[in-house]
Design a protein around this motif. Structure first.
Motif, short mmCIF file in Angstrom:
data_model
loop_
_atom_site.label_atom_id
_atom_site.label_comp_id
_atom_site.label_asym_id
_atom_site.label_seq_id
_atom_site.Cartn_x
_atom_site.Cartn_y
_atom_site.Cartn_z
N LYS A 115 -4.10 5.47 -15.95
CA LYS A 115 -3.40 4.34 -15.36
C LYS A 115 -2.06 4.22 -16.07
N GLU A 156 -1.12 -3.91 -23.82
CA GLU A 156 -0.83 -4.25 -22.42
C GLU A 156 0.45 -3.57 -21.98
N GLU A 157 0.46 -3.08 -20.75
CA GLU A 157 1.56 -2.41 -20.08
C GLU A 157 1.77 -0.98 -20.57
N HIS A 201 -3.45 -3.70 -17.78
CA HIS A 201 -3.42 -5.15 -17.92
C HIS A 201 -4.60 -5.61 -18.75
N SER A 242 0.06 1.75 -16.40
CA SER A 242 0.37 0.50 -17.08
C SER A 242 -0.85 -0.42 -16.99
#
Lengths: 113, 117
Positions: free
Chosen positions: A78, A15-16, A82, A80
């Motif tokens: 992308k 994540e991130e 999720h 970051s």
């Protein structure tokens, strides 16, 4: 004839972290390019599309893709991710002579906490 | 507004039987597409309607598969003498027009999962 290759069947990412999902196509004519996302037990949803003009295309949910004609690529990125981005992503191509979409085999994005 | 709907959501049948799968496109969409998605694969094109007529049926695998769209709206995909290899998710999509210089976004339904025993 046209074809789409998605080399990565699965992409695990934390994540991130940033992510890139690769798509290469083959076609003898000018193409239109698409990225669709399929969440578990849901239908395909359009993320973004390239028809003409600017080669950098922005889509929903913070995704973007860049059309590179010389490399016949349309990679999805992308900056970051999720947890909610966990899904199957499909690259697809069509052209002015054939409306039907030709899909790649898909890339499963697995976002881990 | 309402999206593309497909019925039934699941269909289990026996080898050799006949099945019909229904698609209701978005109201006003003139173009309608059928695709088939096997497990672990991307969707594969079957047939495309522009209005009532099949503009491209090059994806139909054999003559057991047939589709109609008699009034230019609802479409039915018909499979005769089903085989175990027909098991897949059948997807329907519609778009506002299939003509002109640029392609229009195809909006997909949730699909019908067909299982042939």
């Amino acid at each position: 004839a046209q074809s789409v290759t998605q080399l990565d069947s699965q992409v695990p990412v934390f994540e991130e972290a940033p992510v890139e999902l690769r798509c290469n196509y083959s076609s003898s004519v000018s193409v239109y390019l698409f990225w669709y996302v399929q969440y578990p037990n849901q239908g395909l949803q359009l993320l973004l599309k390239y028809l003409s003009g600017s080669t950098l295309v922005k889509g929903i949910n913070g995704f973007e893709a860049e059309f590179n004609k010389s490399q016949t690529s349309f990679h999805l990125r992308k900056p970051s991710v999720h947890i909610s981005d966990t899904a199957e992503y499909f690259c697809a191509v069509s052209n002015t002579g054939r409306r039907a979409l030709t899909f790649g085999s898909g890339t499963r994005l697995q976002v881990q906490p | 507004g309402a999206g593309v709907s497909q019925t039934p959501s699941n269909k289990v049948t026996e080898k050799g039987k006949y099945v019909e799968l229904r698609c209701d496109p978005i109201s006003g969409h003139t173009a309608l597409y059928w695709y088939r998605q096997s497990l672990g694969q991307g969707p594969e094109f079957l047939i495309y309607f522009q209005g009532t007529g099949a503009a491209d049926d090059s994806g139909l695998p054999n003559d057991r598969f047939f589709a109609v769209r008699p009034e230019g709206s609802v479409s039915t995909l018909k499979i005769q003498r089903t085989e175990r290899g027909d098991s897949a998710v059948y997807l329907c999509a519609s778009s506002s027009t299939g003509t002109g210089g640029k392609t229009d976004t195809q909006y997909f339904g949730p699909g019908t999962r067909l299982t042939v025993l």
